[in-house]
Write an enzyme that holds these catalytic residues in place. Structure first.
Site, PDB file in Angstrom:
ATOM      1  N   ASP A 158      34.044 -13.939  53.452  1.00 59.55           N
ATOM      2  CA  ASP A 158      33.041 -14.734  52.749  1.00 59.55           C
ATOM      3  C   ASP A 158      33.745 -15.883  52.043  1.00 59.55           C
ATOM      4  OD1 ASP A 158      30.913 -13.130  53.509  1.00 59.55           O
ATOM      5  OD2 ASP A 158      31.078 -11.825  51.747  1.00 59.55           O
ATOM      6  N   ASP A 172      25.717 -14.728  57.085  1.00 62.29           N
ATOM      7  CA  ASP A 172      24.713 -14.280  56.119  1.00 62.29           C
ATOM      8  C   ASP A 172      23.576 -15.292  56.023  1.00 62.29           C
ATOM      9  OD1 ASP A 172      26.327 -12.080  55.544  1.00 62.29           O
ATOM     10  OD2 ASP A 172      27.325 -13.099  53.880  1.00 62.29           O
TER      11      ASP A 172
END
Length: 199
Positions: A158, A172
């Protein structure tokens, strides 16, 4: 006798074998033939969107790991938006780090369900929505399988870090956008097969 036959009416003669079908069945056949190429085009859109979302996510993670990991965060909009590489063993946005294997299985199931649903897909908006879901799920599933600490337990990369919010990635984002689009389509009553229903 002729008058009686005129009043009662003579029964219709059954069609002989090999005779031409009724015109209405011919129009139905044409409609079905037209629907098949349309369905194939929608499937092509689904997989094209999925491939694009997957490749963008994959490339972005490769760049982040090579250039940003173990370095100071990069400020994009002051403190409000930064690029900050982290490894997330949980679900989207960092939730549930203790259930990595379960989330991996869920992602795999989602991919199988979307692939099966594609056979009945005739709606372009649904093709885009499912493509985003599929590409995002594949992106994070790739991390789960190939990244450390192990197969099906890998940590997802991330790097998008808004202020006062969880760090996330492009996979995401694709999943969330696809989910929002599906909710909107459901509210409008549009089904994946292209039909519209009203509650």
């Amino acid at each position: 006798m002729a008058e009686a036959e005129r009043i009662i009416g003579t029964p219709e003669t059954p069609e002989a074998p090999g005779s031409e079908p009724d015109q209405s069945s011919g129009s139905d056949g044409r409609a079905g033939a037209d629907a098949r190429p349309q369905g194939r085009r929608r499937i092509a859109v689904l997989f094209a969107v999925a491939a694009f979302a997957y490749l963008v996510d994959l490339v972005s993670k490769m760049v982040v790991v090579a250039k940003l990991e173990h370095h100071a965060p990069i400020e994009i909009v002051g403190d409000w938006l930064k690029l900050d590489a982290i490894r997330n063993a949980g679900a989207a946005f960092g939730f549930g780090e203790a259930f990595t294997v379960i989330f991996t299985m869920i992602a795999a199931v989602v991919i199988v369900v979307i692939a099966r649903l594609a056979r009945k897909l005739y709606s372009l908006p649904w093709a885009i929505a499912l493509g985003l879901l599929l590409g995002g799920a594949l992106g994070n599933l790739t991390d789960r399988i190939f990244r450390s600490p192990g197969v099906f337990e890998g940590a997802v990369v991330d790097f998008i870090a808004p202020k006062h919010f969880a760090v996330f990635n492009l996979a995401d984002s694709a999943i969330v956008c696809g989910g929002i689009l599906i909710v909107l389509l459901s509210f409008r009553g549009l089904d994946p097969d292209g039909t519209v229903h009203k509650d």
